[in-house]
Scaffold this active site. Structure first.
Site, PDB file in Angstrom:
ATOM      1  N   HIS A 137       0.827  -1.207   0.000  1.00 58.23           N
ATOM      2  CA  HIS A 137       0.000   0.000   0.000  1.00 58.23           C
ATOM      3  C   HIS A 137       0.864   1.261   0.000  1.00 58.23           C
ATOM      4  O   HIS A 137       0.554   2.230  -0.702  1.00 58.23           O
ATOM      5  CB  HIS A 137      -0.921   0.000   1.227  1.00 58.23           C
ATOM      6  N   ASN A 415       6.089  17.662  18.538  1.00 57.47           N
ATOM      7  CA  ASN A 415       6.472  16.340  18.035  1.00 57.47           C
ATOM      8  C   ASN A 415       6.983  16.421  16.600  1.00 57.47           C
ATOM      9  O   ASN A 415       7.914  15.697  16.226  1.00 57.47           O
ATOM     10  CB  ASN A 415       5.280  15.392  18.109  1.00 57.47           C
ATOM     11  N   ARG A 418      10.570  17.446  16.585  1.00 56.52           N
ATOM     12  CA  ARG A 418      11.462  16.390  17.065  1.00 56.52           C
ATOM     13  C   ARG A 418      11.670  15.293  16.037  1.00 56.52           C
ATOM     14  O   ARG A 418      12.699  14.614  16.055  1.00 56.52           O
ATOM     15  CB  ARG A 418      10.911  15.766  18.353  1.00 56.52           C
ATOM     16  N   ASN A 421      13.516  16.118  11.409  1.00 60.18           N
ATOM     17  CA  ASN A 421      14.941  15.997  11.101  1.00 60.18           C
ATOM     18  C   ASN A 421      15.661  15.619  12.389  1.00 60.18           C
ATOM     19  O   ASN A 421      16.103  16.487  13.143  1.00 60.18           O
ATOM     20  CB  ASN A 421      15.478  17.315  10.531  1.00 60.18           C
ATOM     21  N   HIS A 425      18.017  17.806  15.024  1.00 61.11           N
ATOM     22  CA  HIS A 425      17.370  17.929  16.331  1.00 61.11           C
ATOM     23  C   HIS A 425      18.255  17.398  17.448  1.00 61.11           C
ATOM     24  O   HIS A 425      18.319  17.986  18.536  1.00 61.11           O
ATOM     25  CB  HIS A 425      16.031  17.194  16.327  1.00 61.11           C
ATOM     26  N   SER A 456      17.970  28.389  15.574  1.00 61.74           N
ATOM     27  CA  SER A 456      17.529  27.691  14.367  1.00 61.74           C
ATOM     28  C   SER A 456      16.942  28.661  13.345  1.00 61.74           C
ATOM     29  O   SER A 456      17.223  28.561  12.143  1.00 61.74           O
ATOM     30  CB  SER A 456      16.504  26.620  14.745  1.00 61.74           C
ATOM     31  N   HIS A 460      18.527  29.412   9.597  1.00 60.25           N
ATOM     32  CA  HIS A 460      17.707  29.201   8.398  1.00 60.25           C
ATOM     33  C   HIS A 460      17.606  30.487   7.574  1.00 60.25           C
ATOM     34  O   HIS A 460      17.721  30.455   6.339  1.00 60.25           O
ATOM     35  CB  HIS A 460      16.307  28.725   8.792  1.00 60.25           C
TER      36      HIS A 460
END
Length: 550
Positions: A137, A415, A418, A421, A425, A456, A460
Site C-alpha cells: 500500500h 512532536n 522532534r 529531522n 534535532h 535555528s 535558516h
C-alpha cells in the site's frame, strides 16, 4: 502438563467416537449451505448471503486482530532493542532504559533518548521509509509520485512541441541553478581540509599538554579562542565571501552554505564530546590521554550524524545496488523539482498581470503556491533525509539509519520538530538546549527552548538570505513567532486526529506562503534591478513597490 494434554486429547477422541454425527457436522460447516433442494439445484442466493456474512465477520475481526498483533510486535521490538543496547553500551543503556521504563504504556518509544550526561545512543536500525516501502500500500503511493513525474515530463514535451514545433530538451533552469560548479568544488575542498586539520590539531595540542600545564585555565582559554576564530572567521566568513564575491547562482550557493553549516556543527561536536573526557582523565590523574585517532575523526566528518562518537554500530557489508538506487532517486528528485518549477511555478508568476502589490494578489499567489510548495517539501525530505543520508550510511556501513521518524503522524508541532529531522534535532537538543540548562539553570526550560528556536531561525534565515541574495525574513517570522507559538499551544497533550489535520493544514499553508513571498521577491529583483543599490536595498522588499510584468 504433558499428562493433562494427553487426557484432553483422549477425551476429545472419545467424544468424537460417541458423537460421530456431530463431529461430521463440525468438519463440514459448509454442508448446510451447500445442501441442494429436492430439484437438485444449489440455492445461489443462500450461498451468496452466507459468503457475505462470513466476509463481514472477518472484516469485523480484522482491526482487533491487527491491533493485537501490532501491540505484541511493538513490545517484542522494544524488548529486542533494549537487550541489544544493553549488550552494546553496558551501564549506559541500563540507565537509559530505566528512564523509558516509566513509559510502559507507550509502545512506540523509539527515540531511545539517553540522559544528557550520557548523550545519544546509536543503535543499528533501518530508516522508517525503507520498512514502509516493503508494504504494497505504501509502495503504491511511491509509484503514484513516479507516475506524476512522468506526466510532468510528457506535459513539458507536448507543450514545447506545440509552441516550438519540435521537442525542446533543454534544462536551462537546472544548468543556471548549478552554474560555476568548479568554484563550488574548490571551495568545498578548502572547507573540508581546514575542518579536518585545524580542530583536530588544536584539540590534540591542548589535550597532550593540559595535565602537565602549570596554567591549565589559560591554556584552555587560548585554544578555545583559536577554535572560535576558526569557526567564525574561516568557516563563517570564508565561504560567505566566496559565494558573494563570485556571484554564484542559487543552487551552487546552497551547496556551499549547507556544507559550511555542517562543518561548523561537526567541529563543535568533536570538541564538545572530547573535552570532558580529557578533563576527567586529568582529574583522575590517568597516564593516558583520550585523544581520538585521525581515522575516527575522518569517519565522523563523512558519517550521516552530527554527534561525535569514537565508534558507531556498523553493518557487515555494503549493498552497492542500494547505494546506486538511492543516488538515482536523488537525481530523480532534482528533475522532479525542476519540472515543478517549470510547469507550476514559472507560469504562475509570469502570468501575474501588471498591478501593484495588494492583498488580493497576495492571497491568490499563496493559495496557488500551496501545491508546488508541498511537492517541494516532500521531495526535499525524500531526497536528502532519506536517499542522500542512507546512501552515505550504506557506503560507510553506518548502522543507525534513524534520520527521521514518523513526522507525518504528528498531532503537535513539538512532536513534528522532534521527528522531522532527527539529525539536526539531536545536535540542537544536546549542544544547545541541554548545554543552556547546564550553564544557567534547569529552571529556565522555556528560555532554553526560546534560545534554540532563535538559533535555528537565524541560521535558516541566514542560509536563505545568502542563497537568494536578499534579506526577506518570512521564514524567520513563521518559524520564530508562529512556529514557537504553535509549539506551546499545540503541544504533546493533543492526541486526537483532528490535530493531525490542523498540523497538515498549517504546514501546507506555510509552504505556500514561503514559496509565494520568496518567488515574488526573486522575480521583482530580476525585473526591477537598481543601478547603485545600498545596503538598505538588500533588506527592503522590492516586490512591495515594483510594478512590473513577470
Amino acid at each position: 502438563m504433558v499428562g493433562e494434554e494427553k487426557m484432553s486429547l483422549r477425551n476429545r477422541l472419545s467424544k468424537s467416537r460417541e458423537n460421530p454425527e456431530e463431529d461430521e457436522d463440525q468438519r463440514n460447516p459448509a454442508k448446510e449451505s451447500l445442501e441442494t433442494p429436492s430439484n437438485g439445484r444449489i440455492d445461489i442466493k443462500q450461498l451468496i448471503a452466507k459468503k457475505i456474512k462470513l466476509t463481514a465477520e472477518a472484516e469485523e475481526l480484522k482491526p482487533f486482530f491487527m491491533k493485537e498483533v501490532g501491540s505484541h510486535f511493538d513490545d517484542f521490538v522494544t524488548n529486542l532493542i533494549e537487550k541489544s543496547a544493553s549488550l552494546d553500551n553496558g551501564g549506559c543503556a541500563l540507565t537509559t532504559f530505566s528512564v523509558l521504563e516509566g513509559e510502559k504504556n507507550n509502545h512506540r518509544a523509539k527515540d531511545l533518548r539517553a540522559p544528557p550526561e550520557q548523550g545519544k545512543i546509536f543503535i543499528a536500525r533501518r530508516s522508517l521509509l525503507d520498512e514502509l516501502l516493503e508494504v504494497d500500500h505504501i509502495r503504491t503511493i511511491y509509484h503514484m509520485f513516479i507516475a506524476l513525474l512522468i506526466l510532468f515530463i510528457l506535459s513539458t514535451l507536448v507543450v514545447d512541441y506545440i509552441d516550438e514545433g519540435r521537442l525542446v530538451l533543454e534544462f536551462s533552469l537546472l544548468s543556471y541553478a548549478f552554474g560555476k560548479f568548479p568554484t563550488v568544488v574548490w571551495t568545498w575542498w578548502i572547507m573540508f581540509l581546514s575542518t579536518f586539520s585545524v580542530p583536530y590539531f588544536l584539540f590534540q595540542h591542548w589535550a597532550t599538554g593540559y595535565s602537565k600545564s602549570s596554567h591549565p585555565l589559560i591554556r584552555s582559554l587560548f585554544h578555545g579562542f583559536l577554535f572560535m576564530i576558526f569557526q567564525i572567521g574561516v568557516l563563517g566568513f570564508g565561504p560567505t565571501y566566496v559565494v558573494l564575491a563570485y556571484t554564484l547562482p542559487p543552487a551552487s550557493r546552497f551547496i556551499i552554505i549547507f556544507e559550511q553549516i555542517r562543518f561548523v556543527m561537526k567541529a563543535h561536536s568533536f570538541v564538545r564530546e572530547n573535552v570532558p573526557r580529557v578533563l576527567n582523565s586529568a582529574k583522575e590523574k590517568s597516564s593516558t590521554v583520550p585523544i581520538p585517532t585521525v581515522n575516527q575523526y575522518l569517519y565522523f566528518l563523512f558519517a550521516p550524524t552530527l554527534i561525535y562518537r569514537d565508534s558507531y554500530p556498523r553493518n557487515p557489508t555494503v549493498r552497492w545496488g542500494y547505494v546506486a538506487m538511492k543516488f538515482a532517486q536523488v537525481f530523480g528528485c532534482f528533475f522532479y523539482v525542476y519540472y515543478i518549477f517549470e510547469r507550476l511555478c514559472a507560469p504562475l508568476f509570469r502570468n501575474i498581470k501588471q498591478e501593484p502589490f495588494s492583498a488580493r494578489v497576495l492571497v491568490l499567489c499563496v493559495f496557488n503556491s500551496i501545491l508546488p510548495g508541498v511537492l517541494i517539501l516532500f521531495l526535499t525530505f525524500f531526497a536528502f533525509l532519506h536517499c542522500w543520508l542512507n546512501a552515505f550510511a550504506e557506503m560507510l556501513r553506518f548502522g543507525d539509519r534513524m534520520f527521521y521518524k514518523d513526522w507525518w503522524n504528528s498531532t503537535s508541532y513539538s512532536n513534528y520538530y522532534r521527528t522531522w529531522n532527527v539529525v539536526v534535532h539531536d545536535w540542537l537538543y544536546y549542544y544547545a538546549y541541554k548545554d543552556f540548562l547546564w550553564f544557567f539553570s534547569k529552571r529556565f526550560k522555556s528560555a532554553a527552548m526560546l534560545a534554540v528556536f532563535a538559533v535555528s531561525a537565524v541560521v535558516h534565515e541566514y542560509a536563505l538570505a545568502v542563497c537568494l541574495s536578499f534579506f526577506y525574513p518570512v521564514l524567520f517570522v513563521l518559524f520564530m513567532f508562529f512556529g514557537m507559538a504553535f509549539n506551546f499551544i499545540v503541544n504533546d497533550s493533543r492526541k486526537k486526529p483532528i490535530w493531525n489535520v490542523l498540523m497538515w493544514t498549517s504546514l501546507f499553508l506555510g509552504n505556500g506562503v514561503l514559496l509565494c513571498f520568496y518567488s515574488q521577491e526573486w522575480y521583482a529583483r530580476q525585473h526591477c534591478p537598481l543601478k547603485n543599490p545600498t545596503f538598505l536595498d538588500y533588506v527592503r522588499p522590492r516586490s512591495w513597490t515594483c510594478r512590473y510584468v513577470f
